[in-house]
Design a protein around this motif. Structure first.
Motif, PDB file in Angstrom:
ATOM      1  N   ARG A   1     -51.309  10.157 -43.703  1.00 52.74           N
ATOM      2  CA  ARG A   1     -50.184  11.082 -44.094  1.00 52.74           C
ATOM      3  C   ARG A   1     -48.729  10.520 -43.759  1.00 52.74           C
ATOM      4  NH1 ARG A   1     -51.993  15.093 -41.655  1.00 52.74           N
ATOM      5  NH2 ARG A   1     -50.907  15.162 -39.784  1.00 52.74           N
ATOM      6  N   GLY A   2     -47.746  10.817 -44.527  1.00 42.13           N
ATOM      7  CA  GLY A   2     -46.509  10.305 -44.180  1.00 42.13           C
ATOM      8  C   GLY A   2     -45.530  11.688 -44.550  1.00 42.13           C
ATOM      9  N   SER A   3     -44.789  12.096 -43.195  1.00 45.67           N
ATOM     10  CA  SER A   3     -44.116  13.369 -43.536  1.00 45.67           C
ATOM     11  C   SER A   3     -42.725  13.052 -43.020  1.00 45.67           C
ATOM     12  CB  SER A   3     -44.745  14.193 -42.366  1.00 45.67           C
ATOM     13  OG  SER A   3     -45.992  14.743 -42.583  1.00 45.67           O
TER      14      SER A   3
ATOM     15  N   PRO B   1     -54.834   9.781 -53.988  1.00 45.98           N
ATOM     16  CA  PRO B   1     -55.607  10.276 -53.034  1.00 45.98           C
ATOM     17  C   PRO B   1     -57.020  10.735 -53.413  1.00 45.98           C
ATOM     18  CG  PRO B   1     -53.373  11.146 -52.897  1.00 45.98           C
ATOM     19  CD  PRO B   1     -53.509  10.469 -54.162  1.00 45.98           C
ATOM     20  N   TRP B   2     -56.888  10.913 -54.728  1.00 40.32           N
ATOM     21  CA  TRP B   2     -58.320  11.638 -55.031  1.00 40.32           C
ATOM     22  C   TRP B   2     -59.210  10.279 -55.599  1.00 40.32           C
ATOM     23  CZ3 TRP B   2     -53.913  14.194 -55.596  1.00 40.32           C
ATOM     24  CH2 TRP B   2     -53.804  15.399 -54.933  1.00 40.32           C
TER      25      TRP B   2
ATOM     26  N   SER C   1     -44.517  16.118 -47.144  1.00 39.45           N
ATOM     27  CA  SER C   1     -45.564  15.346 -46.738  1.00 39.45           C
ATOM     28  C   SER C   1     -46.344  14.726 -47.964  1.00 39.45           C
ATOM     29  CB  SER C   1     -46.577  15.814 -45.738  1.00 39.45           C
ATOM     30  OG  SER C   1     -45.976  16.129 -44.910  1.00 39.45           O
ATOM     31  N   GLY C   2     -46.613  13.374 -48.144  1.00 37.90           N
ATOM     32  CA  GLY C   2     -47.547  12.961 -48.875  1.00 37.90           C
ATOM     33  C   GLY C   2     -48.634  12.171 -48.159  1.00 37.90           C
ATOM     34  N   VAL C   3     -49.729  11.930 -49.103  1.00 38.41           N
ATOM     35  CA  VAL C   3     -50.910  11.221 -48.429  1.00 38.41           C
ATOM     36  C   VAL C   3     -51.010   9.728 -49.247  1.00 38.41           C
ATOM     37  CG1 VAL C   3     -53.444  11.346 -48.243  1.00 38.41           C
ATOM     38  CG2 VAL C   3     -52.171  13.476 -48.032  1.00 38.41           C
ATOM     39  N   ARG C   4     -51.057   8.749 -48.318  1.00 37.35           N
ATOM     40  CA  ARG C   4     -51.078   7.528 -49.029  1.00 37.35           C
ATOM     41  C   ARG C   4     -52.487   7.167 -49.252  1.00 37.35           C
ATOM     42  NH1 ARG C   4     -47.696   6.505 -44.430  1.00 37.35           N
ATOM     43  NH2 ARG C   4     -45.485   6.507 -44.701  1.00 37.35           N
TER      44      ARG C   4
ATOM     45  N   ASN D   1     -54.121  17.629 -51.214  1.00 38.42           N
ATOM     46  CA  ASN D   1     -53.407  18.430 -51.519  1.00 38.42           C
ATOM     47  C   ASN D   1     -52.883  19.480 -50.510  1.00 38.42           C
ATOM     48  OD1 ASN D   1     -55.603  19.903 -52.007  1.00 38.42           O
ATOM     49  ND2 ASN D   1     -55.215  20.655 -53.951  1.00 38.42           N
ATOM     50  N   ALA D   2     -53.356  19.422 -49.472  1.00 44.12           N
ATOM     51  CA  ALA D   2     -53.150  20.210 -48.131  1.00 44.12           C
ATOM     52  C   ALA D   2     -52.437  19.635 -47.331  1.00 44.12           C
ATOM     53  CB  ALA D   2     -54.599  20.722 -47.605  1.00 44.12           C
ATOM     54  N   ALA D   3     -51.735  18.199 -47.782  1.00 46.63           N
ATOM     55  CA  ALA D   3     -50.707  17.667 -46.506  1.00 46.63           C
ATOM     56  C   ALA D   3     -49.527  18.602 -46.422  1.00 46.63           C
ATOM     57  CB  ALA D   3     -50.577  16.245 -47.223  1.00 46.63           C
TER      58      ALA D   3
END
Length: 516
Positions: free
Chosen positions: A251-253, A229-230, A335-338, A301-303
């Protein structure tokens, strides 16, 4: 300034560690820096599947699906301890209607106007036929039809659901996959640096100078930006490179609830919004439900799984199961951020899941990695090394297919025999304990327990079968630096522990690190 390496990789997720392992096995010198923990972001927040992506067929992502389907069995053979075959039940809902937005659904509404607003049974069966035949299957069984009445698969479902299809994909422990790739890379000479943020990377003569937040500096011929994500932040703020390419953060939760059914199969559920959600057996006592697809704004990192996402997932599965799922049932969320390549798609769901490798050759080479699926990480690594080949002419060829990860040197169907052997050699192990160790460490479980004749020989018991010996293994061999690393990424034992037990693990790890 340490000795120069061939590659410096930014990012300790599955793409970064997969590239590091592949490159080290080709004889290249590699250094990898991860700002937090290995698999600390997207790579530990997946739905835990090696799958082709049945839904991606609707978006005509045939190349991606074909590659992923072919990879499933390659990966199964390399890691039969952390990955195994799983059957998925796809109920056919006679009441389901949705607004079709995919290329295939729009075509079907023209060819079959009577089926508008549905995925007709013929369309689903055709998709499953492609799914069975696009990849070369020798281990995984093909699709079959099910009548649900009176079956274990039908028992937890509502009465209107009478028929279903059942197909194959695979389960994988995503975070352990990352750690095992890092371990194999380290065994082949890679320098893995965890908890080290890269603050600057600049072209310097015929290579790169990379500086960490603690002011250590390193030299490398080639820079690989696998920051997940960065990736955009590294391009813009670390390497200061001009680029028109953009990352789309989606975001996938997921939610975890007490188990909804007693068998080992999973469910593939269709929603009225055209999306799908999985309900998967998880850690023996739970069901994992996910995932959502929401454009993410703010820091990666705030997901977090929002209350709206929790309510959405609860409503979704409650439309299928007899026992409703409510937010009060949720015991944990993640949660993760794709980091998807921004292809201009109209929605987060439609954005491509394929990976994009962008090579900047305006000076010493820099490769940016966008997107990717956990199932295709090995192929992504091969493609990355192929793209970098002109800049690394002394590198060897492809080698990772069929080479097991640490602990994976046993047959695909050999986990039960391995657990039985472990219990014969260590009779104090319960069946569940032995099986857990084999599913985490494979043949290395015997190495961990070597010489132990009683449970007391393994040191302090922290609960949920976690012992001092295993915790020390995570710290000394797997880069665990906190209780969270140990309980939520090296394992999922945090789900089975009390707050006091979790605190005891935290204290042990902190004390051991302070004394080191």
């Amino acid at each position: 300034m340490s000795a120069s390496t061939d590659l410096f990789i930014i990012g300790g997720g599955i793409n970064g560690t997969g590239i590091a392992r592949d490159a080290a096995g080709r004889g290249l010198s590699v250094r990898l820096a991860e700002q937090g923990d290995l698999a600390g972001a997207t790579s530990s927040a997946s739905t835990k599947l090696f799958h082709g992506g049945l839904r991606y067929l609707e978006f005509m992502e045939l190349r991606l699906v074909r590659e992923a389907l072919r990879e499933r069995e390659v990966l199964l053979r390399a890691m039969p301890h952390i990955a195994w075959p799983m059957r998925f039940v796809l109920p056919l809902d006679p009441l389901m209607r949705f607004e079709g937005r995919t290329p295939v659904s729009r075509l079907m509404s023209v060819v079959m106007p009577w089926a508008r607003g549905r995925r007709p049974r013929l369309m689903i069966r055709a998709g499953l036929f492609l799914y069975d035949n696009l990849g070369a299957r020798t281990i995984l069984p093909g699709t079959s039809a099910l009548r649900l009445k009176g079956t274990p698969e039908g028992a937890p479902l509502q009465d209107r659901l009478a028929r279903a299809y059942e197909y194959s994909d695979c389960w994988v422990d995503d975070a352990r996959l990352v750690v095992l790739n890092a371990r194999d890379a380290a065994a082949r000479g890679t320098d893995i640096i965890v908890g080290a943020r890269v603050v600057e990377a600049r072209r310097d003569g015929d290579g790169w100078t990379v500086r960490l937040a603690d002011d250590r500096s390193f030299r490398a011929k080639v820079l690989v930006n696998a920051a997940g994500p960065w990736v955009g932040d590294v391009i813009r703020d670390v390497a200061h490179l001009p680029s028109t390419e953009r990352v789309r953060l989606v975001r996938g939760s997921h939610i975890i609830v007490p188990k909804l059914f007693d068998h080992a199969k999973s469910y593939f559920l269709q929603g009225q919004d055209g999306r799908i959600v999985f309900a998967i057996p998880y850690e023996n006592d739970f069901t994992l439900i996910g995932t959502t697809d929401v454009d993410h704004t703010g820091p990666a990192n705030a997901a977090v799984c929002t209350p709206d996402e929790i309510a959405y997932l609860c409503r979704f599965v409650s439309g299928y199961f007899r026992r409703p799922v409510t937010p009060a049932d949720v015991v944990r969320t993640f949660s993760g951020v794709r980091p998807l390549y921004d292809d201009g798609a109209s929605s987060a769901t439609a954005a491509t899941r394929d990976y994009v490798l962008s090579l900047d050759e305006s000076g010493p080479a820099c490769l940016h990695v966008f997107g990717g699926k956990i199932t295709t990480y090995r192929r992504l690594a091969e493609a990355a090394l192929a793209k970098l080949a002109p800049h690394l002419p002394h590198a060897g060829g492809d080698w990772t297919a069929g080479v097991p990860l640490p602990g994976g040197d046993f047959p695909v169907d050999g986990a039960r025999a391995l657990a039985d052997a472990l219990r014969r050699d260590h009779p104090f192990l319960t069946p569940g304990w032995a099986n857990r160790l084999v599913r985490a460490y494979g043949t290395e479980a015997a190495v961990m327990l070597d010489g132990a004749t009683t449970a007391q020989d393994l040191g302090r018991d922290f609960g949920a079968t976690l012992t001092e010996t295993e915790l020390a293994w995570m710290m000394t061999r797997e880069w665990a630096k906190s209780g969270e690393d140990a309980l939520w990424r090296r394992s999922k034992l945090g789900l089975h522990m009390t707050p006091d037990q979790v605190a005891a693990v935290d204290d042990f790890v902190s004390s051991r690190r302070a004394a080191a």
